[in-house]
Write a protein that holds these residues in place. Structure first.
Motif, PDB file in Angstrom:
ATOM      1  N   GLU A   1      39.003  30.084  43.804  1.00  0.00           N
ATOM      2  CA  GLU A   1      39.427  30.868  42.640  1.00  0.00           C
ATOM      3  C   GLU A   1      38.218  31.418  41.874  1.00  0.00           C
ATOM      4  OE1 GLU A   1      42.722  31.671  41.986  1.00  0.00           O
ATOM      5  OE2 GLU A   1      42.738  30.865  44.028  1.00  0.00           O
ATOM      6  N   LEU A   2      37.175  30.628  41.752  1.00  0.00           N
ATOM      7  CA  LEU A   2      35.977  31.115  41.075  1.00  0.00           C
ATOM      8  C   LEU A   2      35.322  32.250  41.862  1.00  0.00           C
ATOM      9  CD1 LEU A   2      34.336  27.788  39.820  1.00  0.00           C
ATOM     10  CD2 LEU A   2      35.567  29.480  38.463  1.00  0.00           C
ATOM     11  N   GLU A   3      35.365  32.170  43.183  1.00  0.00           N
ATOM     12  CA  GLU A   3      34.824  33.250  44.008  1.00  0.00           C
ATOM     13  C   GLU A   3      35.623  34.529  43.814  1.00  0.00           C
ATOM     14  OE1 GLU A   3      34.889  31.472  47.869  1.00  0.00           O
ATOM     15  OE2 GLU A   3      32.812  30.736  47.725  1.00  0.00           O
ATOM     16  N   LYS A   4      36.947  34.388  43.670  1.00  0.00           N
ATOM     17  CA  LYS A   4      37.775  35.565  43.386  1.00  0.00           C
ATOM     18  C   LYS A   4      37.389  36.182  42.050  1.00  0.00           C
ATOM     19  CE  LYS A   4      42.068  34.082  45.694  1.00  0.00           C
ATOM     20  NZ  LYS A   4      43.483  33.708  45.422  1.00  0.00           N
ATOM     21  N   ALA A   5      37.227  35.340  41.039  1.00  0.00           N
ATOM     22  CA  ALA A   5      36.866  35.823  39.708  1.00  0.00           C
ATOM     23  C   ALA A   5      35.530  36.557  39.747  1.00  0.00           C
ATOM     24  CB  ALA A   5      36.812  34.660  38.721  1.00  0.00           C
ATOM     25  N   LEU A   6      34.572  36.007  40.488  1.00  0.00           N
ATOM     26  CA  LEU A   6      33.259  36.647  40.602  1.00  0.00           C
ATOM     27  C   LEU A   6      33.365  37.974  41.338  1.00  0.00           C
ATOM     28  CD1 LEU A   6      30.205  36.631  40.241  1.00  0.00           C
ATOM     29  CD2 LEU A   6      30.036  35.266  42.341  1.00  0.00           C
ATOM     30  N   SER A   7      34.172  38.018  42.400  1.00  0.00           N
ATOM     31  CA  SER A   7      34.340  39.248  43.168  1.00  0.00           C
ATOM     32  C   SER A   7      34.915  40.366  42.302  1.00  0.00           C
ATOM     33  CB  SER A   7      35.252  38.992  44.375  1.00  0.00           C
ATOM     34  OG  SER A   7      35.480  40.194  45.095  1.00  0.00           O
ATOM     35  N   PHE A   8      35.938  40.055  41.509  1.00  0.00           N
ATOM     36  CA  PHE A   8      36.522  41.049  40.614  1.00  0.00           C
ATOM     37  C   PHE A   8      35.491  41.536  39.597  1.00  0.00           C
ATOM     38  CE2 PHE A   8      40.904  39.607  41.778  1.00  0.00           C
ATOM     39  CZ  PHE A   8      41.422  40.870  42.059  1.00  0.00           C
ATOM     40  N   GLN A   9      34.696  40.606  39.066  1.00  0.00           N
ATOM     41  CA  GLN A   9      33.709  40.990  38.065  1.00  0.00           C
ATOM     42  C   GLN A   9      32.623  41.866  38.664  1.00  0.00           C
ATOM     43  OE1 GLN A   9      33.850  40.884  35.002  1.00  0.00           O
ATOM     44  NE2 GLN A   9      31.774  41.411  34.381  1.00  0.00           N
ATOM     45  N   GLU A  10      32.161  41.544  39.866  1.00  0.00           N
ATOM     46  CA  GLU A  10      31.119  42.356  40.498  1.00  0.00           C
ATOM     47  C   GLU A  10      31.632  43.748  40.821  1.00  0.00           C
ATOM     48  OE1 GLU A  10      28.300  38.958  42.583  1.00  0.00           O
ATOM     49  OE2 GLU A  10      29.956  39.801  43.732  1.00  0.00           O
ATOM     50  N   GLU A  11      32.902  43.850  41.245  1.00  0.00           N
ATOM     51  CA  GLU A  11      33.496  45.167  41.493  1.00  0.00           C
ATOM     52  C   GLU A  11      33.582  45.963  40.191  1.00  0.00           C
ATOM     53  OE1 GLU A  11      37.264  44.644  43.339  1.00  0.00           O
ATOM     54  OE2 GLU A  11      36.437  43.771  45.179  1.00  0.00           O
ATOM     55  N   HIS A  12      33.952  45.279  39.119  1.00  0.00           N
ATOM     56  CA  HIS A  12      34.053  45.943  37.811  1.00  0.00           C
ATOM     57  C   HIS A  12      32.700  46.462  37.355  1.00  0.00           C
ATOM     58  CE1 HIS A  12      35.321  46.834  33.753  1.00  0.00           C
ATOM     59  NE2 HIS A  12      34.492  45.935  33.248  1.00  0.00           N
ATOM     60  N   VAL A  13      31.657  45.648  37.523  1.00  0.00           N
ATOM     61  CA  VAL A  13      30.309  46.051  37.121  1.00  0.00           C
ATOM     62  C   VAL A  13      29.845  47.235  37.955  1.00  0.00           C
ATOM     63  CG1 VAL A  13      27.886  45.336  37.081  1.00  0.00           C
ATOM     64  CG2 VAL A  13      29.661  43.791  36.231  1.00  0.00           C
ATOM     65  N   GLN A  14      30.156  47.228  39.258  1.00  0.00           N
ATOM     66  CA  GLN A  14      29.748  48.327  40.124  1.00  0.00           C
ATOM     67  C   GLN A  14      30.432  49.630  39.702  1.00  0.00           C
ATOM     68  OE1 GLN A  14      30.491  47.778  44.302  1.00  0.00           O
ATOM     69  NE2 GLN A  14      29.103  49.418  44.895  1.00  0.00           N
ATOM     70  N   CYS A  15      31.692  49.543  39.314  1.00  0.00           N
ATOM     71  CA  CYS A  15      32.406  50.735  38.840  1.00  0.00           C
ATOM     72  C   CYS A  15      31.762  51.276  37.568  1.00  0.00           C
ATOM     73  CB  CYS A  15      33.878  50.414  38.587  1.00  0.00           C
ATOM     74  SG  CYS A  15      34.857  50.171  40.073  1.00  0.00           S
ATOM     75  N   LEU A  16      31.376  50.359  36.663  1.00  0.00           N
ATOM     76  CA  LEU A  16      30.717  50.790  35.434  1.00  0.00           C
ATOM     77  C   LEU A  16      29.386  51.471  35.736  1.00  0.00           C
ATOM     78  CD1 LEU A  16      31.330  47.745  33.052  1.00  0.00           C
ATOM     79  CD2 LEU A  16      32.499  49.956  33.037  1.00  0.00           C
TER      80      LEU A  16
END
Length: 320
Positions: free
Chosen positions: A252-267
């Motif tokens: 679950e923590l890996e999922k949370a990190l993956s979503f955050q990294e995708e969000h940062v890349q979009c920004l």
């Protein structure tokens, strides 16, 4: 309820004693089993925490570098992997229950990798033990981190560390001490009690207000926070059997990190487009055809324009 040990007497009282590793290696003949320092005492040698301890970065934000949400998630994953090793992956089916997982016992190295460094309260769980639990007459740990079922019954399990880790997760999320007066006025156990009440009463607005404001802007899409809070809350279940194991927590923590990294890349992508758009407008009088389709190919090459010339520009954003 079992009587707790007095932590001030149990913990090793010491000043800031520092001994060079080379001196220790010399005195022990490179850690030879036939050489000892002192009598029968055991010395635990750990890597120097060049970036200090997690506690420092959550509360001394004026003196320490800011921990981004992604960096906090990576620290959580390091701790989770360490607990998974202690609980399930040691040789000869041994299990160690740390009994003292908290932000003050998590060190950070020069690369911001997290390590569990305090094993003063740790106990071995023998293999093939009935129920995978120890029954102790005293309660080890710090009050705001102690598993409530262990506190009530003396039954110590791997899930007791999971509960403590859940407190650490919410501490990292909220950026406040676990015994903050805001929490203690509701219960002696502090943060964990307030979190459980918020989830039980279904008051997401109150829970949202508890989140460290320094990371809210980073997590605008909400997916990473939602996943994180869900698994962290499961760790705080009152009953040991209701808590997830470390393998589930890591996923679950890996999922949370993956979503955050995708969000940062979009920004970052949006920022590149915005900067190039402004640069285009600042250029020396370029003219564009009316209703032109504007895209930009970003490949680190320089765009050259001829003044007073009409352009049709195709912009597509990508990273190499």
């Amino acid at each position: 309820m079992s009587q707790r040990n007095n932590l001030e007497h149990l913990k090793f009282q010491h000043s800031d004693l520092k001994i060079k590793l080379t001196d220790i290696m010399s005195a022990t003949d490179n850690f030879s089993a036939t050489n000892h320092i002192g009598g029968s005492e055991t010395i635990l040698v750990v890597e120097h925490a060049s970036n200090g301890y997690l506690n420092d970065y959550l509360f001394n934000i004026k003196e320490k570098p800011f921990l981004t949400w992604a960096k906090r998630l990576k620290i959580c994953l390091d701790i989770a992997h360490a607990l998974k090793y202690l609980h399930h992956e040691m040789e000869n089916q041994k299990t160690v229950i740390n009994c003292d997982i908290r932000s003050g016992t998590i060190s950070l190295d020069e690369n911001w990798r997290a390590r569990i460094v305090d094993f003063g309260f740790s106990v071995f769980l023998p293999p093939n033990l009935d129920g995978d639990a120890l029954h102790l007459n005293c309660i080890l740990g710090h009050e705001c981190y102690i598993d409530p079922e262990y506190d009530e019954t003396g039954k110590l399990k791997r899930e007791s560390d999971v509960y403590s880790f859940g407190v650490v997760l919410f501490k990292i999320l909220c950026g406040r001490v676990d015994n903050d007066p805001t929490y203690i006025k509701e219960s002696d156990i502090g943060l964990a009690f307030v979190v459980r009440r918020c989830f039980y009463d279904e008051t997401p607005m109150e829970m949202n207000q508890m989140i460290d404001p320094l990371i809210k802007d980073e997590c605008a899409n909400g997916y990473s926070l939602d996943i994180f809070m869900k698994v962290a809350y499961q760790c705080l279940a009152k009953n040991q059997e209701q808590r997830p194991n470390m393998e589930v927590i890591i996923k679950e923590l890996e999922k949370a990190l993956s979503f955050q990294e995708e969000h940062v890349q979009c920004l970052e992508t949006d920022q590149v487009v915005d900067e190039f758009g402004k640069s285009l407008l600042r250029h020396e009088n370029p003219t564009l055809k009316e209703n032109a389709v504007v895209n930009l190919c970003w490949d680190n090459s320089e765009l050259v324009f001829t003044p007073n010339t009409e352009y049709v520009i195709n912009i597509s954003v990508g990273f190499k």
